[in-house]
Design a protein around this motif. Sequence first.
Motif, PDB file in Angstrom:
ATOM      1  N   PRO A   1       0.824  -1.215   0.000  1.00  0.00           N
ATOM      2  CA  PRO A   1       0.000   0.000   0.000  1.00  0.00           C
ATOM      3  C   PRO A   1       0.861   1.271   0.000  1.00  0.00           C
ATOM      4  N   ARG A   2       0.414   2.271  -0.779  1.00  0.00           N
ATOM      5  CA  ARG A   2       1.185   3.503  -0.893  1.00  0.00           C
ATOM      6  C   ARG A   2       0.313   4.764  -0.792  1.00  0.00           C
ATOM      7  N   LEU A   3      -0.999   4.646  -0.904  1.00  0.00           N
ATOM      8  CA  LEU A   3      -1.845   5.845  -0.967  1.00  0.00           C
ATOM      9  C   LEU A   3      -1.761   6.676   0.307  1.00  0.00           C
ATOM     10  N   HIS A   4      -1.629   6.039   1.467  1.00  0.00           N
ATOM     11  CA  HIS A   4      -1.571   6.811   2.710  1.00  0.00           C
ATOM     12  C   HIS A   4      -0.329   7.708   2.737  1.00  0.00           C
ATOM     13  N   ARG A   5       0.738   7.290   2.078  1.00  0.00           N
ATOM     14  CA  ARG A   5       1.927   8.121   1.998  1.00  0.00           C
ATOM     15  C   ARG A   5       1.715   9.303   1.055  1.00  0.00           C
ATOM     16  N   ASN A   6       1.060   9.043  -0.071  1.00  0.00           N
ATOM     17  CA  ASN A   6       0.831  10.110  -1.053  1.00  0.00           C
ATOM     18  C   ASN A   6      -0.005  11.243  -0.453  1.00  0.00           C
ATOM     19  N   PHE A   7      -1.027  10.867   0.350  1.00  0.00           N
ATOM     20  CA  PHE A   7      -1.946  11.880   0.905  1.00  0.00           C
ATOM     21  C   PHE A   7      -1.659  12.168   2.375  1.00  0.00           C
ATOM     22  N   ARG A   8      -0.608  11.560   2.898  1.00  0.00           N
ATOM     23  CA  ARG A   8      -0.178  11.794   4.275  1.00  0.00           C
ATOM     24  C   ARG A   8      -1.325  11.543   5.274  1.00  0.00           C
ATOM     25  N   LEU A   9      -1.822  10.315   5.201  1.00  0.00           N
ATOM     26  CA  LEU A   9      -2.942   9.901   6.064  1.00  0.00           C
ATOM     27  C   LEU A   9      -2.489   8.765   6.973  1.00  0.00           C
ATOM     28  N   PRO A  10      -3.104   8.620   8.111  1.00  0.00           N
ATOM     29  CA  PRO A  10      -2.778   7.480   8.991  1.00  0.00           C
ATOM     30  C   PRO A  10      -3.234   6.175   8.366  1.00  0.00           C
ATOM     31  N   ASN A  11      -2.549   5.095   8.681  1.00  0.00           N
ATOM     32  CA  ASN A  11      -2.846   3.814   8.056  1.00  0.00           C
ATOM     33  C   ASN A  11      -3.196   2.733   9.080  1.00  0.00           C
ATOM     34  N   GLU A  12      -3.628   3.146  10.252  1.00  0.00           N
ATOM     35  CA  GLU A  12      -3.965   2.147  11.272  1.00  0.00           C
ATOM     36  C   GLU A  12      -5.273   1.434  10.967  1.00  0.00           C
ATOM     37  N   HIS A  13      -6.241   2.152  10.420  1.00  0.00           N
ATOM     38  CA  HIS A  13      -7.552   1.563  10.116  1.00  0.00           C
ATOM     39  C   HIS A  13      -7.884   1.850   8.658  1.00  0.00           C
ATOM     40  N   GLY A  14      -8.457   0.806   8.005  1.00  0.00           N
ATOM     41  CA  GLY A  14      -8.797   1.005   6.610  1.00  0.00           C
ATOM     42  C   GLY A  14      -9.495  -0.191   6.009  1.00  0.00           C
ATOM     43  N   LEU A  15      -9.199  -0.464   4.768  1.00  0.00           N
ATOM     44  CA  LEU A  15      -9.889  -1.484   3.986  1.00  0.00           C
ATOM     45  C   LEU A  15      -9.772  -2.873   4.621  1.00  0.00           C
ATOM     46  N   THR A  16      -8.601  -3.236   5.054  1.00  0.00           N
ATOM     47  CA  THR A  16      -8.419  -4.589   5.592  1.00  0.00           C
ATOM     48  C   THR A  16      -9.269  -4.816   6.840  1.00  0.00           C
ATOM     49  N   GLN A  17      -9.494  -3.775   7.623  1.00  0.00           N
ATOM     50  CA  GLN A  17     -10.329  -3.912   8.817  1.00  0.00           C
ATOM     51  C   GLN A  17     -11.759  -4.257   8.437  1.00  0.00           C
ATOM     52  N   PHE A  18     -12.265  -3.612   7.374  1.00  0.00           N
ATOM     53  CA  PHE A  18     -13.639  -3.905   6.947  1.00  0.00           C
ATOM     54  C   PHE A  18     -13.713  -5.293   6.323  1.00  0.00           C
ATOM     55  N   LEU A  19     -12.735  -5.648   5.470  1.00  0.00           N
ATOM     56  CA  LEU A  19     -12.785  -6.954   4.806  1.00  0.00           C
ATOM     57  C   LEU A  19     -12.639  -8.098   5.811  1.00  0.00           C
ATOM     58  N   ALA A  20     -11.933  -7.872   6.876  1.00  0.00           N
ATOM     59  CA  ALA A  20     -11.697  -8.950   7.847  1.00  0.00           C
ATOM     60  C   ALA A  20     -12.825  -9.097   8.848  1.00  0.00           C
ATOM     61  N   ALA A  21     -13.417  -7.950   9.277  1.00  0.00           N
ATOM     62  CA  ALA A  21     -14.391  -8.059  10.373  1.00  0.00           C
ATOM     63  C   ALA A  21     -15.576  -7.132  10.222  1.00  0.00           C
ATOM     64  N   GLY A  22     -15.754  -6.530   9.083  1.00  0.00           N
ATOM     65  CA  GLY A  22     -16.870  -5.611   8.897  1.00  0.00           C
ATOM     66  C   GLY A  22     -18.209  -6.321   8.908  1.00  0.00           C
ATOM     67  N   LYS A  23     -19.211  -5.679   9.530  1.00  0.00           N
ATOM     68  CA  LYS A  23     -20.549  -6.266   9.600  1.00  0.00           C
ATOM     69  C   LYS A  23     -21.534  -5.518   8.728  1.00  0.00           C
ATOM     70  N   LYS A  24     -21.365  -4.216   8.646  1.00  0.00           N
ATOM     71  CA  LYS A  24     -22.272  -3.409   7.833  1.00  0.00           C
ATOM     72  C   LYS A  24     -21.429  -2.478   6.961  1.00  0.00           C
ATOM     73  N   VAL A  25     -21.924  -2.204   5.754  1.00  0.00           N
ATOM     74  CA  VAL A  25     -21.182  -1.321   4.844  1.00  0.00           C
ATOM     75  C   VAL A  25     -21.144   0.102   5.373  1.00  0.00           C
ATOM     76  N   GLU A  26     -22.083   0.435   6.271  1.00  0.00           N
ATOM     77  CA  GLU A  26     -22.078   1.777   6.828  1.00  0.00           C
ATOM     78  C   GLU A  26     -20.810   2.044   7.646  1.00  0.00           C
ATOM     79  N   GLU A  27     -20.157   0.963   8.079  1.00  0.00           N
ATOM     80  CA  GLU A  27     -18.917   1.137   8.829  1.00  0.00           C
ATOM     81  C   GLU A  27     -17.824   1.817   7.996  1.00  0.00           C
ATOM     82  N   LEU A  28     -17.987   1.750   6.664  1.00  0.00           N
ATOM     83  CA  LEU A  28     -16.985   2.336   5.779  1.00  0.00           C
ATOM     84  C   LEU A  28     -16.881   3.847   5.953  1.00  0.00           C
ATOM     85  N   GLU A  29     -18.004   4.469   6.368  1.00  0.00           N
ATOM     86  CA  GLU A  29     -17.989   5.923   6.515  1.00  0.00           C
ATOM     87  C   GLU A  29     -16.976   6.367   7.560  1.00  0.00           C
ATOM     88  N   ASN A  30     -16.747   5.525   8.548  1.00  0.00           N
ATOM     89  CA  ASN A  30     -15.780   5.860   9.590  1.00  0.00           C
ATOM     90  C   ASN A  30     -14.340   5.538   9.175  1.00  0.00           C
TER      91      ASN A  30
END
Length: 558
Positions: A395-424
């Motif tokens: 992954p490289r996008l967090h570096r390009n936009f200088r964003l934290p990378n602790e929580h993201g796509l992998t968290q939703f794919l591994a344990a997400g229950k509702k798609v609304e969680e993506l908003e957070n």
Amino acid sequence: MFESILSRKWLVLAVWALVSGAAVLHALTARPIYRAQTLLVIEKERGGGVIYSNGSLIESKNEDYYQTQYKLFTSLTLLEKVYQQLNLGENPEFREGVEALNNAISIQPVSRSRLVYVRVSSFDQNLAARIANLISETFVTENLNNQLFISRDILSTIQGDARATQRYESLPNVVNNPLIQTLKTDLAKLESQTAELSQKVTDRHPAMIAARSNAASLKARIAAETERIVGSLRAELSGQFRGNNVRIIDRARLPDRPSYPDKQKVILAGTAIGLLLGILAAVIIDVADQSIRTQRDVEEKLHLPFLGAIPAGVIGSTERPYSALLGTKPNLSGEAFRNLRTMIEFAGINEHSKVFLVTSTLQEEGKTHCSSNLAVAYAQLGESVLLIDGDLRRPRLHRNFRLPNEHGLTQFLAAGKKVEELENLIAPTEIENLKVLVCGVQPPNPSELLNTPRAGALVSWARSHFDRVIVDCTPMFPVSDALLWGRHIRSAIFVVRFGKTRGPLVNNAAKKLAASGVKPLGVLINSVKLSNLAQTGYGRYYSEYYRDMHKEHHAKAL
């Protein structure tokens, strides 16, 4: 072809410099060779067109007469005499023997004349002149001696004794004489008639007496004509004692300059040959080169639409990778991404370009850089854009936009229950209308995460909440994560690094993607140097744009 030469101008210049330098070095260091020459005239041989050889007379007016004379200049007998007389065995240049002397000699006839040059090359200018003069003098002497020997031999053979008379009828001048041929034909007919008549009448018959008289008369005429021809031949051969048919016109002079190397010619030839070899090398490499460089390569080698070319740029450590789109100054990279945005719209008619993947064949082709800039370009149009870091391995996008990378796509794919969680999980950026879903913590099993139903739910939710969804996924090789994304997203853009990625490999990747049901919208050539932009088909456009923008910016500053 001009474009291929221009793109490899440094190769052309390198080959040119190498060959030209070698030519200059050779011209300055080569040991000079001097050439001396004598000029002779070889007249046609006297003697009525006959010479005597081994006891028989032969014709001398053969078409190869002069070629024979030229060969005699380099005969072994003549060269050995010159070699010994000048003690050439003591000279290092001719220590190998007569063969070395033969290699130093050249015979050059003057076209449409009886003149011939005898040329000798040597490191020693004095020795070259001496050899040329001695060869010519020896040839003239040998030629005269041969003529004297032949003339004396023939004259002694055709003296008027009984044995010599028997040889007259075998002389070519006699045998080939038309009158004698006619007389002999008449004599043969008369002898045949006499033989038939002898069977019918006696020897005292008037007809028999007349036939024998006529035969004797013909024989006398043949003998008289033969004697006349032999007398004429004797007089002509005697005339050969009066002179030689080979003469030296100009003796060899001391050469005032080397014949080799001609420094000016060697340097000019080296320069021209070096340039031609450089061009040839560039063309050959271009033909053998299977990398993707031009719009033509994309359309002919890959059979895919060409979306555009992105110039290579140097980005400072304090600048964003998409700074080219944020500045107010004229910028080729910014305009290139805006042009790419337009081309994608044309390629993705019927909503295919609303959600698409950005992939490449291999790593390090710049797909993340391109997807980041493309997302910014769409956001600048006022569209709501979601940029997803779908490369769970690097992954490289967090570096390009200088964003934290602790929580993201992998968290939703591994344990997400509702798609609304993506908003957070989705993070806003400094770019208005642009949000990014970073990768999050790198998982040990990326393929398994992308195989879950949550990946499809994510894409459906993003499609309904954003005007544009761009997924920066993994390269096609060596992993197959892009195909897993392709189950839910049916359009993709291929990023190809200029001059690096081989066409057959890109072709295999594109076919593999298309076989999975994903439509390639086209190919984007990345990291094109400014000097190579003309090859892509946009060089002139970018150059004119930059010039016009520079003028406009300068006018505003005033």
